[in-house]
Write a protein that holds these residues in place. Structure first.
Motif, PDB file in Angstrom:
ATOM      1  N   UNK A 400      54.197  78.430  86.719  1.00 48.04           N
ATOM      2  CA  UNK A 400      54.797  77.087  86.744  1.00 48.04           C
ATOM      3  C   UNK A 400      55.131  76.545  85.362  1.00 48.04           C
ATOM      4  N   UNK A 401      54.299  76.853  84.362  1.00 49.51           N
ATOM      5  CA  UNK A 401      54.567  76.336  83.020  1.00 49.51           C
ATOM      6  C   UNK A 401      55.865  76.915  82.469  1.00 49.51           C
ATOM      7  N   UNK A 402      56.014  78.223  82.550  1.00 50.27           N
ATOM      8  CA  UNK A 402      57.244  78.847  82.069  1.00 50.27           C
ATOM      9  C   UNK A 402      58.435  78.363  82.880  1.00 50.27           C
ATOM     10  N   UNK A 403      58.224  78.186  84.171  1.00 48.74           N
ATOM     11  CA  UNK A 403      59.298  77.677  85.034  1.00 48.74           C
ATOM     12  C   UNK A 403      59.819  76.343  84.507  1.00 48.74           C
ATOM     13  N   UNK A 404      58.939  75.471  84.071  1.00 51.62           N
ATOM     14  CA  UNK A 404      59.366  74.166  83.566  1.00 51.62           C
ATOM     15  C   UNK A 404      60.196  74.315  82.297  1.00 51.62           C
ATOM     16  N   UNK A 405      59.842  75.287  81.454  1.00 51.21           N
ATOM     17  CA  UNK A 405      60.613  75.516  80.234  1.00 51.21           C
ATOM     18  C   UNK A 405      61.995  76.085  80.561  1.00 51.21           C
ATOM     19  N   UNK A 406      62.059  76.939  81.573  1.00 55.11           N
ATOM     20  CA  UNK A 406      63.350  77.498  81.995  1.00 55.11           C
ATOM     21  C   UNK A 406      64.266  76.389  82.503  1.00 55.11           C
ATOM     22  N   UNK A 407      63.723  75.508  83.313  1.00 55.23           N
ATOM     23  CA  UNK A 407      64.508  74.394  83.848  1.00 55.23           C
ATOM     24  C   UNK A 407      65.005  73.511  82.710  1.00 55.23           C
ATOM     25  N   UNK A 408      64.144  73.263  81.735  1.00 56.31           N
ATOM     26  CA  UNK A 408      64.519  72.407  80.603  1.00 56.31           C
ATOM     27  C   UNK A 408      65.630  73.035  79.784  1.00 56.31           C
ATOM     28  N   UNK A 409      65.595  74.342  79.632  1.00 54.99           N
ATOM     29  CA  UNK A 409      66.558  75.006  78.749  1.00 54.99           C
ATOM     30  C   UNK A 409      67.852  75.405  79.452  1.00 54.99           C
ATOM     31  N   UNK A 410      67.759  76.024  80.615  1.00 53.63           N
ATOM     32  CA  UNK A 410      68.946  76.554  81.287  1.00 53.63           C
ATOM     33  C   UNK A 410      69.640  75.547  82.191  1.00 53.63           C
ATOM     34  N   UNK A 411      68.929  74.485  82.566  1.00 54.18           N
ATOM     35  CA  UNK A 411      69.479  73.495  83.513  1.00 54.18           C
ATOM     36  C   UNK A 411      70.077  74.185  84.747  1.00 54.18           C
ATOM     37  N   UNK A 412      69.317  75.061  85.389  1.00 54.11           N
ATOM     38  CA  UNK A 412      69.874  75.816  86.512  1.00 54.11           C
ATOM     39  C   UNK A 412      69.814  75.083  87.848  1.00 54.11           C
ATOM     40  N   UNK A 413      69.591  73.774  87.786  1.00 52.63           N
ATOM     41  CA  UNK A 413      69.417  73.039  89.037  1.00 52.63           C
ATOM     42  C   UNK A 413      70.608  73.186  89.960  1.00 52.63           C
ATOM     43  N   UNK A 414      71.802  73.403  89.382  1.00 56.39           N
ATOM     44  CA  UNK A 414      72.985  73.561  90.228  1.00 56.39           C
ATOM     45  C   UNK A 414      72.836  74.752  91.173  1.00 56.39           C
ATOM     46  N   UNK A 415      72.051  75.753  90.724  1.00 53.60           N
ATOM     47  CA  UNK A 415      71.904  76.918  91.575  1.00 53.60           C
ATOM     48  C   UNK A 415      71.035  76.635  92.796  1.00 53.60           C
ATOM     49  N   UNK A 416      70.247  75.564  92.750  1.00 59.27           N
ATOM     50  CA  UNK A 416      69.507  75.198  93.954  1.00 59.27           C
ATOM     51  C   UNK A 416      70.457  74.729  95.051  1.00 59.27           C
ATOM     52  N   UNK A 417      71.637  74.246  94.636  1.00 58.79           N
ATOM     53  CA  UNK A 417      72.641  73.875  95.630  1.00 58.79           C
ATOM     54  C   UNK A 417      73.085  75.090  96.428  1.00 58.79           C
ATOM     55  N   UNK A 418      72.935  76.287  95.834  1.00 58.04           N
ATOM     56  CA  UNK A 418      73.345  77.507  96.525  1.00 58.04           C
ATOM     57  C   UNK A 418      72.561  77.706  97.818  1.00 58.04           C
ATOM     58  N   UNK A 419      71.346  77.165  97.874  1.00 53.80           N
ATOM     59  CA  UNK A 419      70.551  77.314  99.096  1.00 53.80           C
ATOM     60  C   UNK A 419      71.251  76.724 100.309  1.00 53.80           C
ATOM     61  N   UNK A 420      72.140  75.756 100.077  1.00 50.28           N
ATOM     62  CA  UNK A 420      72.805  75.096 101.189  1.00 50.28           C
ATOM     63  C   UNK A 420      74.201  75.601 101.496  1.00 50.28           C
ATOM     64  N   UNK A 421      74.683  76.613 100.753  1.00 44.75           N
ATOM     65  CA  UNK A 421      76.025  77.157 101.021  1.00 44.75           C
ATOM     66  C   UNK A 421      76.007  77.888 102.363  1.00 44.75           C
ATOM     67  N   UNK A 422      76.973  77.569 103.225  1.00 49.00           N
ATOM     68  CA  UNK A 422      76.992  78.077 104.598  1.00 49.00           C
ATOM     69  C   UNK A 422      78.076  79.135 104.784  1.00 49.00           C
ATOM     70  N   UNK A 423      77.696  80.241 105.392  1.00 52.49           N
ATOM     71  CA  UNK A 423      78.616  81.367 105.588  1.00 52.49           C
ATOM     72  C   UNK A 423      78.806  81.674 107.067  1.00 52.49           C
ATOM     73  N   UNK A 424      80.006  82.122 107.396  1.00 50.23           N
ATOM     74  CA  UNK A 424      80.285  82.755 108.683  1.00 50.23           C
ATOM     75  C   UNK A 424      80.715  84.184 108.387  1.00 50.23           C
TER      76      UNK A 424
END
Length: 918
Positions: A400-424
């Motif tokens: 979790x500690x390293x995870x927080x540093x990754x979030x702070x540096x890479x700002x990858x929060x947009x990729x969490x939006x990928x969880x909601x992308x819907x496919x047929x």
């Protein structure tokens, strides 16, 4: 016990210098300096430690004048000796160096290294430095000041050179976390940055590193390695250590403790090692984490290699010139290397088939215990084949500690939006009961959870529909799978369109019923979709099931796409809006429907390429249950080009051997061809001993856009040369012009290609020829061609002629490319010839004939046929007709055998008449 040090004569006496060492600002400057190590100072001066005195203040007031050193990297006595004016002025040597010496590039007592000057601190900043608190306030403050820093290190015999670059001139928390971990496995850390930092940023390194060099040099990580290694060598550090670690800030980590890694690698027998390797271009260890043992870094060649690093134009050139070369350089010197991930087993080997760079598989690296992950794997989909979002969740659960540093540096929060992308996902099938379950299971095994699978039964008769209902009843009732059915076979285009009409999600993917999706297919596409929010078309490369080869690894290029399709529909994703605005698949087509759709969809919108093989393609050529098998690929290609207004392409093959006298005329006649087609000329000289090859090179130099040379250095023979030419052809149609013939009409290709376009039931076309005798310069037409009255011929027409050879010469023909590229090996086992080829192609369509003279067949003594005597001609004729019988339709076998028997009788009679020829 209190230690009394003798004052060195070069240092001024304590009394005369009192006005200087009582200036508490000096202590603050010393404390902030990278050349002062408080813990080292206390370990070397136990009297200071026992007295509980602040080490920086002690050095400022007493230590420097007693000849004590502030760290292993600064020699107080040496600095005074090298700079007599400092001693004469009674100045603290380190304070002088901080304020003035480094910016004046003063020697520090050892050989000066100009490029290692620390960042400039303006005088205004120095003057504004606040005073220290009164002595009474310093009591007990040192413990509080150092409480947040790592504990003293255990001796490891290891030095670290850490290369850094920060575009925003900030030393980010993930770097500090990495450095803190490196302290536990090293004695000394030398931090070298390819940029300068403010004092407040440099202060972050206090007690994490032992020395730092922060200046812009533009030589990337290898330039930083060069500087760090030189620094260590010039300060005697390399002579007292066992291992040298080169690493950089292009990674996040460690996720796991480094101890396990170094323990495991210490048991391997090698002289240097890395975490991961790469086979692109050539095998090499990746330079973001490489460990060298003493036997390597103590060699003269080690310093020679790194001292030769210079500024390159781009990071790509650094990789090519240094990273890729480094491994082989030291291996060639006799040093052995190994790689940590070599122990990864089958999983690593499977990953290597998809990419030569293992860092794009961060999930795999975690599974095999690799403690570091590349930063770019959290910023770009193309650098993370496991899907950014899914992988971030895994990191959070591990560290979790390293995870927080990754979030702070890479700002990858947009990729969490990928969880909601819907496919047929649309999958048509026909009679695939025995294999479709594997395809369906590959969808149900996706790491991405938001999708629906639309199965379209195109009139199967093998019970596949009922079998799917029985096996996947839960998924069908829950809506995960939609199952559609047609009462009769409608074709792949109609089946896919039916699935598209039922699609309810905004993104469409396709899966053929004999292919499989890799588990990260949807998650990777979802990440790319959120990474490129303004795009609506995406595709990836794919993997052949038979040999694991990766296909379609090509960035999007519209002209290249129009020439030939390199995007497989099974690795293609588009928005549902594209279907609604541009329609679905062309129901008049049975082949190349995917190419047609991709051409239409990409006409105005480019597609985003994902360089990751996400689909497994079943390339089994014998699978007759495919919806598309049995349809003419050549006819579909021509139809497609006509539909989209694209010119057809024709490849002219010119095989040559000792044709110095004739090759120029052949090439000129090919170059002069005109018409609405794209022309490609391929010349293959079969190791001629005359000047043929030189002439060919001259034409290639003059017509680079048109003529391509694939000549053989050694003689392969007629069949080998023809096969090589055919394999290299890229056109829709293939023409052959032998090197001693030429075309008499500049419209030869235009007329013949138009014939094949207008007559798709024909497999090839030929025209009348002029036969020229090169010895007496006479010209004649072939009577057997003049007597032909029909434009479409069959094998029976050929058998009605005593020679069985109505064509007479390759140079008069034009062939469908797809048929030529799928010729059986039997045609190349003897002399590749036009008679056997005609009977082979006749099985796929009639043979077209144009009753016009468009080419010239030159007979000369050096010709394969003309230059042979009667006996060799008969022997060759018999061999050719045996080949014809092997490839022809069974209906012709008896008649062909009669021709063979007749030729054999002629040969026997010739032997009786001329026994001397036996």
């Amino acid at each position: 016990m209190k230690i009394i040090r003798k004052i060195h004569p070069h240092l001024f006496d304590l009394k005369s210098a009192s006005i200087f060492y009582r200036d508490r600002r000096n202590a603050l400057l010393i404390r902030k300096s990278h050349l002062f190590d408080a813990r080292w100072y206390l370990s070397q001066n136990t009297d200071v430690d026992m007295a509980g005195i602040d080490p920086a203040l002690h050095y400022a007031r007493h230590g420097a004048y007693e000849g004590r050193n502030p760290s292993p990297f600064f020699d107080s006595l040496g600095y005074i000796a090298a700079n007599p004016d400092v001693g004469a002025a009674h100045l603290n040597p380190l304070v002088h160096y901080i304020k003035w010496g480094r910016n004046e590039r003063r020697p520090t007592g050892s050989p000066p290294v100009a490029q290692f000057v620390p960042p400039f601190i303006p005088a205004a900043e120095l003057d504004g430095t606040p005073d220290f608190r009164p002595d009474s306030e310093l009591a007990g403050s040192f413990e509080q000041f150092t409480s947040s820093y790592p504990s003293p290190r255990k001796k490891t015999g290891r030095i670290v050179v850490f290369a850094s670059y920060s575009a925003d001139s900030v030393i980010h928390p993930y770097v500090l976390y990495y450095l803190k971990s490196l302290r536990t496995i090293s004695d000394t850390i030398i931090f070298v940055a390819d940029n300068s930092f403010s004092d407040s940023e440099v202060a972050k390194l206090d007690r994490l590193v032992d020395a730092y060099i922060c200046e812009r040099h533009g030589e990337y990580d290898f330039g930083s390695y060069k500087r760090g290694i030189a620094y260590a060598n010039q300060h005697g550090l390399l002579s007292s250590t066992d291992e040298l670690l080169l690493c950089n800030d292009s990674c996040y980590g460690p996720l796991y403790n480094f101890d396990k890694l170094f323990k495991e690698m210490s048991e391997r027998k090698c002289d240097f090692w890395g975490l991961t390797d790469n086979t692109e271009f050539s095998y090499h260890l990746q330079s973001y984490f490489v460990v060298f043992k003493r036997i390597v870094f103590s060699s003269e060649n080690f310093l020679k290699f790194f001292s030769a690093v210079k500024k390159e134009k781009s990071v790509s050139e650094v990789i090519l010139n240094y990273e890729i070369v480094m491994t082989s350089y030291f291996q060639d010197l006799g040093f052995t290397s190994c790689c940590y991930t070599d122990s990864g087993g089958d999983a690593v080997e499977e990953a290597r088939r998809s990419s030569p760079n293992l860092t794009v598989f961060p999930n795999l690296l975690l599974d095999v215990g690799c403690p570091l992950l590349k930063v770019k794997a959290f910023k770009k989909t193309a650098a993370n084949y496991d899907g950014v979002s899914a992988f971030l969740h895994k990191i959070h659960s591990i560290n979790p500690e390293l995870y927080s540093y990754i979030i702070e540096h890479s700002h990858p929060s947009k990729f969490f939006e990928a969880d909601g992308v819907q496919f047929s996902i649309v999958t048509p099938f026909y009679n695939r009961k025995n294999s479709i379950f594997r395809s369906i299971d590959s969808v149900l095994s996706q790491r991405h959870a938001v999708y629906e699978l639309i199965l379209v039964d195109d009139g199967s008769t093998d019970g596949a529909y009922d079998a799917i209902i029985e096996r996947y009843s839960h998924e069908i009732s829950g809506g995960r799978i939609k199952l559609l059915r047609s009462n009769k076979r409608t074709g792949v285009s109609s089946a896919r369109n039916a699935g598209l009409a039922k699609a309810s999600n905004p993104w469409i993917a396709y899966l053929d019923s004999d292919n499989c999706l890799k588990p990260n297919f949807l998650s990777t596409f979802a990440s790319s979709i959120v990474e490129h929010p303004n795009h609506r078309l995406f595709y990836s490369c794919f993997e052949n099931e038979s040999d694991g080869a990766v296909r379609g690894r090509r960035p999007f290029n519209r002209p290249a796409l129009l020439k030939a399709n390199y995007i497989d529909l099974g690795a293609f994703v588009h928005s549902r809006d594209m279907f609604r605005s541009l329609g679905g698949f062309d129901t008049t087509m049975r082949r190349l429907v995917d190419w047609d759709l991709i051409i239409r969809y990409t006409e105005k919108i480019p597609a985003v390429f994902i360089p990751c093989p996400l689909m497994i393609y079943n390339d089994a050529a014998t699978d007759r249950s495919r919806i598309s098998v049995g349809e003419s690929l050549d006819d579909a290609r021509v139809y497609l080009r006509e539909k989209h207004g694209m010119p057809i392409t024709i490849t002219t093959l010119i095989p040559a051997y000792n044709h110095e006298t004739y090759i120029s005329q052949a090439l000129d006649s090919a170059i002069k061809q005109v018409g609405d087609f794209i022309h490609e000329i391929i010349v293959c000289d079969d190791g001629s001993s005359d000047g043929t090859r030189s002439i060919v090179k001259g034409y290639v130099n003059r017509y680079r856009h048109l003529v391509r040379d694939i000549s053989n250095d050694e003689n392969l023979g007629i069949s080998g040369t023809f096969r090589k030419c055919i394999d290299n052809a890229t056109g829709d149609f293939i023409a052959i012009l032998e090197g001693d013939d030429y075309w008499s009409s500049p419209e030869k290709l235009q007329k013949q290609s138009r014939f094949l376009i207008d007559n798709p039931d024909c497999s090839m076309v030929f025209s009348m020829i002029d036969v020229v005798n090169a010895q007496n310069d006479t010209r004649r037409l072939l009577n057997r061609q003049k007597e032909l009255t029909r434009s479409k011929l069959t094998g029976s027409d050929f058998l009605n002629d005593p020679s069985m050879n109505l064509i007479a010469n390759f140079s008069s023909c034009l062939f469908k490319s797809g048929l030529m590229k799928s010729l059986p090996d039997r045609l190349f086992e003897g002399r590749f010839n036009e008679i056997a080829l005609a009977f082979q192609l006749e099985k796929s369509g009639t043979i077209g004939f144009i009753p016009q003279t468009l080419s010239v067949y030159r007979q000369h003594p050096q010709g394969v046929w003309t230059g042979s005597d009667k006996r060799r001609q008969l022997e060759s004729a018999i061999q050719v007709r045996h080949m014809v019988k092997d490839v022809a339709a069974p209906a012709y076998h008896d008649r062909i055998q009669r021709v063979i028997d007749q030729k054999s009788a002629e040969l026997a009679e010739l032997d009786i008449r001329n026994p001397s020829e036996l």
